[in-house]
Design an enzyme around this catalytic site. Structure first.
Site, short mmCIF file in Angstrom:
data_model
loop_
_atom_site.label_atom_id
_atom_site.label_comp_id
_atom_site.label_asym_id
_atom_site.label_seq_id
_atom_site.Cartn_x
_atom_site.Cartn_y
_atom_site.Cartn_z
CE LYS A 1 3.63 0.04 4.66
NZ LYS A 1 2.53 0.02 3.75
NE ARG B 1 4.67 -8.49 11.36
CZ ARG B 1 4.33 -7.49 10.55
NH1 ARG B 1 3.37 -7.65 9.67
NH2 ARG B 1 4.93 -6.33 10.62
CD GLU C 1 -2.82 0.44 2.62
OE1 GLU C 1 -3.48 1.40 3.00
OE2 GLU C 1 -2.69 -0.60 3.28
P1 ATP Z 1 2.61 -2.00 7.90
O1 ATP Z 1 1.76 -2.70 8.90
O2 ATP Z 1 3.96 -1.65 8.37
O3 ATP Z 1 1.90 -0.85 7.24
P2 ATP Z 1 1.77 -3.67 5.84
O4 ATP Z 1 1.80 -5.13 5.94
O5 ATP Z 1 0.46 -3.03 6.03
O6 ATP Z 1 2.88 -3.07 6.79
P3 ATP Z 1 1.85 -3.41 3.04
O7 ATP Z 1 2.27 -2.25 2.27
O8 ATP Z 1 0.43 -3.80 3.01
O9 ATP Z 1 2.35 -3.14 4.50
O10 ATP Z 1 2.78 -4.67 2.74
C1 ATP Z 1 3.23 -5.08 1.47
C2 ATP Z 1 3.69 -6.48 1.58
O11 ATP Z 1 4.77 -6.61 2.49
C3 ATP Z 1 2.58 -7.39 2.07
O12 ATP Z 1 2.50 -8.51 1.20
C4 ATP Z 1 3.00 -7.79 3.44
O13 ATP Z 1 2.60 -9.10 3.73
C5 ATP Z 1 4.52 -7.66 3.38
N1 ATP Z 1 5.05 -7.35 4.70
C6 ATP Z 1 4.80 -6.27 5.45
N2 ATP Z 1 5.45 -6.34 6.63
C7 ATP Z 1 6.15 -7.50 6.62
C8 ATP Z 1 7.01 -8.16 7.56
N3 ATP Z 1 7.31 -7.64 8.75
N4 ATP Z 1 7.56 -9.35 7.19
C9 ATP Z 1 7.29 -9.87 5.99
N5 ATP Z 1 6.48 -9.32 5.08
C10 ATP Z 1 5.90 -8.14 5.38
MG MG Z 2 -1.21 -2.80 5.11
#
Ligand code: ATP
Ligand code: MG
Length: 607
Positions: A316, A306, A67
């Site tokens: 984030k 994760r 995102e």
């Molecule tokens: P945040 O909670 O920090 O905003 P998010 O998961 O919402 O992170 P996205 O932009 O939706 O962020 O994530 C893009 C991709 O990265 C998704 O497929 C997610 O599964 C992966 N991802 C995010 N954080 C991790 C992590 N700590 N370990 C492995 N993969 C991750």
């Molecule tokens: Mg997200």
């Protein structure tokens, strides 16, 4: 990557990789031809669109779907290495997709930084099959038309309905783990009524939040995610891509499977928190295939654990808080676990790939020790980073007999190899050149007026070698009124210069690092430490700011040898005995050096 020891990050094929459950699934699918019948029309689209295309030349399709609402962090790096790495290893492609279906949050700045981060890590979204190149950079918001069409199709098939309950009523009627849900009074409306209502929603005839479109599945399902999940909501917000065209937006759980299907994704890999969503993912795509909007075989979702890294926050939202509250200098502060932060700190793409390969993928949540990342950095730079001498805590060493023995004002040229070991067949880089004269900088800790037991460095009467220079014999020191040493005194032993026939004539027990006063250059050195003093800064909903390490950046003035002062921004070095350092990509300029400490030579945290 030049070193054969680093094959895991080389990307030369699955045979070099440690297996894991995802590789096993992909290998099984390839063997059984599970996805072999798919057709690809060259662009994302519905079933009919792809049916008109050729057999998909990509053996698998994965995607990385961030995102665009923040900068990517080390957790995303794991996901990038995983998705792009699997596609590369198995003759597939990985799509770069912005999941921008939420109108409120996206910003162009984040889109650019995300693309930059993926490319910097060593990946790209172009495919090339049979001489035909395609770019696979996609925006989920481009699929809004199809998503709306899919929603109408579900309504017409009696598989979705408009619910006008209040959010509170909906929550109350959802039930919980022990109680089944209760049907909404709006659940039994006819498809025609629902379609009319849904079109009113789309046409802006109802207020934000007044009603939602829900899938009609099973209010008594043991999986709460199947109790008629919301799939469209009313939200008047200007979308960065579609502007004010829509006032209804799809929910993430509805949008994501559709994005995967339109893009012909075979393996949709996500983190474990989406495991409970998988039944809805499958339900939705199956229904849309039955309604002939999508072609089979459909994408399948697989979940992995994760990345949780000790001493690090990977959210984030929380990282944004550190930036906004001024705890760090920006998203690219070298202490930040963002990809831009790691890059500025001096981490290399290869070291992050190596890290991702080593931690592997599992289905069980765990914590990875921060040192794993540092070890990968050292393993990558050990053979690549040029060596250099820097004195971080300088005190002057005066060679009192220099003028007499070597000539007044004489500067003797010295040289040391830039790399101690060079792989066979590789040309060594030019040697580092510097000079020694009457005065040199040494580390304060390399002199002891009264040596502790076993001390081998400078103390009155002891001889040491100045690395790459001469053997010197300590004669004493000068001190100020407070008793602090202001200069160490020694005499140079003539004819003992490193690399000359006399070098071994005098035996010494230690060689110390130094920098000439005449040609050493003062450098700003930023000694970074972990941003948090607690291994799990945000565990259990704790306030992560309470464990901020207030001493995480110490700035000192050091002296560096001429080769280091001439470094290019972003160039990495091993400062002998001190660790790995990088010329800061923003603030360093040749002749006005600024270095960041990436990591020490060995793990010293907590010792
Ligand atoms: P945040 O909670 O920090 O905003 P998010 O998961 O919402 O992170 P996205 O932009 O939706 O962020 O994530 C893009 C991709 O990265 C998704 O497929 C997610 O599964 C992966 N991802 C995010 N954080 C991790 C992590 N700590 N370990 C492995 N993969 C991750
Ligand atoms: Mg997200």
């Amino acid at each position: 990557m030049s070193d054969a020891n680093h094959t895991p990050a080389d990307g030369s094929g699955p045979e070099h990789k440690t297996s894991n459950f995802l590789r096993a699934i992909i290998e099984r699918d390839l063997e059984q031809g599970s996805h072999a019948s798919r057709r690809w029309a060259g662009t994302p689209g519905d079933g009919a669109h792809h049916a008109a295309g050729d057999p998909d030349p990509a053996k698998i399709r994965t995607r990385f779907p961030p995102e665009p609402n923040g900068y990517l962090h080390v957790g995303h790096a794991k996901s990038i290495c995983l998705n792009f790495g699997l596609a590369r290893d198995y003759g597939g492609v990985c799509h770069m997709r912005f999941d921008d279906t939420n109108p409120e949050k996206e910003e162009k700045e984040y889109v650019d930084s995300i693309l930059d981060a993926v490319q910097w890590l060593g990946f790209g979204w172009d495919s090339s099959f049979g001489g035909k190149t395609e770019s696979h950079l996609y925006y989920a918001s481009d699929y809004f038309d199809f998503m709306y069409r899919a929603a109408e199709a579900l309504v017409q098939a009696g598989l979705a309905y408009v619910d006008e309950q209040t959010p509170e009523q909906m929550r109350a009627n959802r039930g919980d783990f022990t109680t089944p849900g209760t049907d909404s009074p709006f659940r039994s409306r006819t498809p025609a009524e629902n379609l009319a209502r849904f079109r009113e929603m789309r046409d802006g005839q109802h207020a934000d939040g007044a009603m939602v479109l829900r899938a009609k599945i099973d209010m008594a399902s043991p999986n709460i995610n199947l109790r008629d999940p919301a799939i469209y909501r009313i939200r008047r917000a200007t979308h960065h891509n579609t502007g004010d065209r829509w006032c209804i937006y799809p929910m993430y759980t509805f949008a994501h499977p559709i994005e995967d299907a339109l893009e012909n994704i075979t393996h949709s890999i996500c983190t474990l928190e989406f495991e409970d969503q998988r039944p809805f993912y499958d339900w939705l795509l199956d229904k849309l295939a039955e309604l002939r909007l999508l072609a089979r075989p459909l994408p399948r979702q697989y979940e992995f654990a994760r990345l949780n890294l000790t001493y690090v926050i990977t959210s984030k939202r929380k990282l944004a808080q550190l930036v906004n509250d001024g705890h760090v200098s920006g998203w690219d502060d070298p202490r930040m676990p963002t990809i831009v932060g790691l890059r500025r700190r001096g981490y290399t793409p290869e070291s992050i790939q190596l890290f991702a390969e080593r931690i592997g993928v599992t289905k069980a949540d765990s914590w990875i020790d921060y040192s794993t990342l540092e070890i990968a950095l050292r393993d990558d730079l050990e053979s690549k980073a040029h060596r250099g001498m820097a004195v971080l805590d300088p005190v002057k060493l005066v060679l009192t007999n220099w003028d007499e023995v070597m000539g007044a004002g004489h500067l003797e040229p010295c040289a040391l190899p830039a790399l101690p070991h060079v792989a066979e067949g590789q040309t060594p880089p030019p040697a580092r050149e510097f000079t020694i004269g009457r005065e040199v900088w040494i580390e304060r800790e390399d002199f002891a007026e009264v040596p502790p037991k076993g001390y081998k460095r400078l103390f009155p009467g002891n001889k040491v070698r100045l690395k790459g220079g001469f053997v010197v014999e300590c004669t004493g020191c000068e001190k100020d009124a407070e008793g602090r040493v202001t200069a160490v005194l020694a005499t140079v032993v003539p004819d003992t210069k490193s690399g000359t026939p006399g070098a071994d004539a005098v035996k010494v027990k230690a060689a110390i690092t130094w920098v000439g006063v005449a040609d050493g250059v003062a450098a700003e050195v930023r000694l970074y430490d972990r941003l948090f003093s607690d291994a799990h800064p945000d565990a259990g909903g704790r306030d992560f700011k309470a464990s901020l390490n207030l001493d995480s950046c110490r700035v000192i003035t050091a002296y560096v040898e001429p080769s280091l002062a001439q470094a290019a921004p972003d160039q990495k070095f091993q400062f002998e005995r001190h660790g790995y350092f990088v010329a800061d990509r923003q603030d360093h300029a040749p002749g006005r050096p600024v270095f960041n400490r990436i990591t020490g030579l060995k793990d010293s945290w907590g010792k």
